[in-house]
Motif scaffolding. Structure first.
Motif, PDB file in Angstrom:
ATOM      1  N   TRP A  81       0.821  -1.205   0.000  1.00  0.00           N
ATOM      2  CA  TRP A  81       0.000   0.000   0.000  1.00  0.00           C
ATOM      3  C   TRP A  81       0.864   1.268   0.000  1.00  0.00           C
ATOM      4  CZ3 TRP A  81      -5.011   0.617  -0.874  1.00  0.00           C
ATOM      5  CH2 TRP A  81      -5.640   1.797  -0.476  1.00  0.00           C
ATOM      6  N   ASP A  82       1.907   1.273   0.798  1.00  0.00           N
ATOM      7  CA  ASP A  82       2.736   2.479   0.921  1.00  0.00           C
ATOM      8  C   ASP A  82       3.608   2.739  -0.307  1.00  0.00           C
ATOM      9  OD1 ASP A  82       4.211   0.154   1.716  1.00  0.00           O
ATOM     10  OD2 ASP A  82       5.718   1.459   2.610  1.00  0.00           O
ATOM     11  N   LYS A  83       3.589   1.843  -1.278  1.00  0.00           N
ATOM     12  CA  LYS A  83       4.377   2.028  -2.490  1.00  0.00           C
ATOM     13  C   LYS A  83       3.519   2.491  -3.674  1.00  0.00           C
ATOM     14  CE  LYS A  83       8.075  -1.044  -1.167  1.00  0.00           C
ATOM     15  NZ  LYS A  83       8.863  -2.204  -1.511  1.00  0.00           N
ATOM     16  N   LEU A  84       2.246   2.785  -3.423  1.00  0.00           N
ATOM     17  CA  LEU A  84       1.387   3.328  -4.483  1.00  0.00           C
ATOM     18  C   LEU A  84       1.925   4.686  -4.928  1.00  0.00           C
ATOM     19  CD1 LEU A  84      -2.169   2.464  -3.171  1.00  0.00           C
ATOM     20  CD2 LEU A  84      -1.268   1.872  -5.434  1.00  0.00           C
ATOM     21  N   VAL A  85       2.002   4.893  -6.241  1.00  0.00           N
ATOM     22  CA  VAL A  85       2.471   6.178  -6.760  1.00  0.00           C
ATOM     23  C   VAL A  85       1.408   6.901  -7.577  1.00  0.00           C
ATOM     24  CG1 VAL A  85       4.917   5.576  -6.727  1.00  0.00           C
ATOM     25  CG2 VAL A  85       3.574   5.098  -8.772  1.00  0.00           C
ATOM     26  N   ASP A  86       0.410   6.167  -8.091  1.00  0.00           N
ATOM     27  CA  ASP A  86      -0.617   6.791  -8.909  1.00  0.00           C
ATOM     28  C   ASP A  86      -1.925   6.022  -8.760  1.00  0.00           C
ATOM     29  OD1 ASP A  86      -1.319   8.821 -10.951  1.00  0.00           O
ATOM     30  OD2 ASP A  86      -1.700   7.064 -12.203  1.00  0.00           O
ATOM     31  N   VAL A  87      -3.016   6.750  -8.585  1.00  0.00           N
ATOM     32  CA  VAL A  87      -4.344   6.153  -8.451  1.00  0.00           C
ATOM     33  C   VAL A  87      -5.296   6.887  -9.393  1.00  0.00           C
ATOM     34  CG1 VAL A  87      -6.281   5.706  -6.889  1.00  0.00           C
ATOM     35  CG2 VAL A  87      -3.935   5.558  -6.028  1.00  0.00           C
ATOM     36  N   GLN A  88      -5.928   6.129 -10.272  1.00  0.00           N
ATOM     37  CA  GLN A  88      -6.968   6.677 -11.139  1.00  0.00           C
ATOM     38  C   GLN A  88      -8.300   6.159 -10.614  1.00  0.00           C
ATOM     39  OE1 GLN A  88      -6.114   5.781 -15.252  1.00  0.00           O
ATOM     40  NE2 GLN A  88      -3.934   6.178 -14.926  1.00  0.00           N
ATOM     41  N   VAL A  89      -9.212   7.074 -10.370  1.00  0.00           N
ATOM     42  CA  VAL A  89     -10.497   6.741  -9.763  1.00  0.00           C
ATOM     43  C   VAL A  89     -11.615   6.993 -10.769  1.00  0.00           C
ATOM     44  CG1 VAL A  89     -12.066   7.229  -7.842  1.00  0.00           C
ATOM     45  CG2 VAL A  89      -9.587   7.502  -7.536  1.00  0.00           C
ATOM     46  N   PHE A  90     -12.495   6.007 -10.900  1.00  0.00           N
ATOM     47  CA  PHE A  90     -13.653   6.123 -11.776  1.00  0.00           C
ATOM     48  C   PHE A  90     -14.904   6.049 -10.904  1.00  0.00           C
ATOM     49  CE2 PHE A  90     -10.157   4.115 -13.966  1.00  0.00           C
ATOM     50  CZ  PHE A  90     -10.026   4.901 -15.107  1.00  0.00           C
ATOM     51  N   LEU A  91     -15.690   7.114 -10.900  1.00  0.00           N
ATOM     52  CA  LEU A  91     -16.940   7.172 -10.148  1.00  0.00           C
ATOM     53  C   LEU A  91     -18.104   7.263 -11.129  1.00  0.00           C
ATOM     54  CD1 LEU A  91     -16.052   9.849  -7.402  1.00  0.00           C
ATOM     55  CD2 LEU A  91     -16.166   7.358  -7.107  1.00  0.00           C
ATOM     56  N   THR A  92     -19.220   6.616 -10.814  1.00  0.00           N
ATOM     57  CA  THR A  92     -20.386   6.688 -11.703  1.00  0.00           C
ATOM     58  C   THR A  92     -21.306   7.855 -11.356  1.00  0.00           C
ATOM     59  OG1 THR A  92     -21.639   5.141 -10.323  1.00  0.00           O
ATOM     60  CG2 THR A  92     -20.386   4.213 -12.197  1.00  0.00           C
ATOM     61  N   ASN A  93     -21.085   8.503 -10.216  1.00  0.00           N
ATOM     62  CA  ASN A  93     -21.931   9.636  -9.835  1.00  0.00           C
ATOM     63  C   ASN A  93     -21.098  10.644  -9.054  1.00  0.00           C
ATOM     64  OD1 ASN A  93     -23.859  11.433  -8.923  1.00  0.00           O
ATOM     65  ND2 ASN A  93     -25.383   9.844  -8.514  1.00  0.00           N
ATOM     66  N   MET A  94     -20.345  11.443  -9.778  1.00  0.00           N
ATOM     67  CA  MET A  94     -19.447  12.416  -9.151  1.00  0.00           C
ATOM     68  C   MET A  94     -20.213  13.397  -8.265  1.00  0.00           C
ATOM     69  SD  MET A  94     -16.078  13.270  -9.301  1.00  0.00           S
ATOM     70  CE  MET A  94     -15.408  12.966 -10.929  1.00  0.00           C
ATOM     71  N   LYS A  95     -21.352  13.876  -8.739  1.00  0.00           N
ATOM     72  CA  LYS A  95     -22.119  14.891  -8.003  1.00  0.00           C
ATOM     73  C   LYS A  95     -22.540  14.386  -6.618  1.00  0.00           C
ATOM     74  CE  LYS A  95     -26.120  17.897  -8.426  1.00  0.00           C
ATOM     75  NZ  LYS A  95     -27.270  18.274  -9.234  1.00  0.00           N
ATOM     76  N   GLU A  96     -23.039  13.160  -6.561  1.00  0.00           N
ATOM     77  CA  GLU A  96     -23.540  12.615  -5.297  1.00  0.00           C
ATOM     78  C   GLU A  96     -22.450  11.971  -4.439  1.00  0.00           C
ATOM     79  OE1 GLU A  96     -26.708  12.894  -4.176  1.00  0.00           O
ATOM     80  OE2 GLU A  96     -27.140  14.080  -5.970  1.00  0.00           O
ATOM     81  N   ASP A  97     -21.412  11.411  -5.063  1.00  0.00           N
ATOM     82  CA  ASP A  97     -20.478  10.558  -4.328  1.00  0.00           C
ATOM     83  C   ASP A  97     -19.102  11.158  -4.042  1.00  0.00           C
ATOM     84  OD1 ASP A  97     -22.435   8.634  -4.334  1.00  0.00           O
ATOM     85  OD2 ASP A  97     -21.612   7.548  -6.055  1.00  0.00           O
ATOM     86  N   PHE A  98     -18.726  12.229  -4.736  1.00  0.00           N
ATOM     87  CA  PHE A  98     -17.346  12.709  -4.610  1.00  0.00           C
ATOM     88  C   PHE A  98     -16.990  13.109  -3.192  1.00  0.00           C
ATOM     89  CE2 PHE A  98     -13.930  15.821  -4.706  1.00  0.00           C
ATOM     90  CZ  PHE A  98     -12.947  15.077  -5.344  1.00  0.00           C
ATOM     91  N   SER A  99     -17.846  13.814  -2.515  1.00  0.00           N
ATOM     92  CA  SER A  99     -17.541  14.277  -1.160  1.00  0.00           C
ATOM     93  C   SER A  99     -17.305  13.096  -0.207  1.00  0.00           C
ATOM     94  CB  SER A  99     -18.676  15.155  -0.642  1.00  0.00           C
ATOM     95  OG  SER A  99     -18.405  15.573   0.672  1.00  0.00           O
ATOM     96  N   SER A 100     -18.194  12.108  -0.241  1.00  0.00           N
ATOM     97  CA  SER A 100     -18.029  10.928   0.620  1.00  0.00           C
ATOM     98  C   SER A 100     -16.786  10.132   0.228  1.00  0.00           C
ATOM     99  CB  SER A 100     -19.263  10.028   0.543  1.00  0.00           C
ATOM    100  OG  SER A 100     -20.379  10.693   1.057  1.00  0.00           O
ATOM    101  N   PHE A 101     -16.593   9.947  -1.084  1.00  0.00           N
ATOM    102  CA  PHE A 101     -15.404   9.253  -1.564  1.00  0.00           C
ATOM    103  C   PHE A 101     -14.151   9.969  -1.075  1.00  0.00           C
ATOM    104  CE2 PHE A 101     -12.115  10.065  -4.743  1.00  0.00           C
ATOM    105  CZ  PHE A 101     -11.426   8.862  -4.658  1.00  0.00           C
TER     106      PHE A 101
END
Length: 138
Positions: A81-101
């Motif tokens: 986990w501590d060696k992660l360098v890049d994370v691409q996130v795909f959300l199906t509902n940015m408006k509703e879910d981004f804050s919680s995510f």
């Protein structure tokens, strides 16, 4: 090239013909990872109707599950986990879910702070609200 393919025995199987990860040099590239549970069609926090359509879902439960799946794949494929360098996130509902995510993400990633891109997509291959694509050092 087959020797560069990596898979986890603990994470859910991919939904297509691709590995969990591929090692290139000292980098590990993960295929898209969702929140499904291994050996099950169960998706944490998701309620489906008889047709398989989403009735309701809990984005925080899905975030925690997808992060755990990523962690297992990283560990089983020679990274962590501590060696992660890049994370691409795909959300199906940015408006509703981004804050919680973003809140759950901050809890899990506060100490390592990999680069991140977050985009909204129309749909994902299974009835999920989030998928991650990651790159880590080995």
């Amino acid at each position: 090239m087959q020797e560069n393919i990596r898979n986890s025995d603990r994470a859910p199987l991919p939904v297509g013909l691709y590995p969990h990860a591929r090692k290139v040099g000292n980098l590990l590239f993960l295929s898209g990872v969702g929140p499904r549970k291994k050996d099950s069609k169960t998706i944490p926090g998701v309620e489906l109707n008889d047709k398989g359509d989403i009735i309701s879902y809990d984005i925080e439960a899905q975030c925690e599950s997808v992060f755990e799946n990523v962690r297992m794949i990283l560990e089983d494929c020679g990274s962590s986990w501590d060696k992660l360098v890049d994370v691409q996130v795909f959300l199906t509902n940015m408006k509703e879910d981004f804050s919680s995510f973003n809140k759950v993400y901050a809890e899990y990633f506060k100490d390592i702070q990999p680069c991140r891109t977050t985009v909204e997509v129309n749909a994902l291959p299974t009835p999920i609200a989030i998928e991650l694509k990651c790159m880590a050092e080995i």
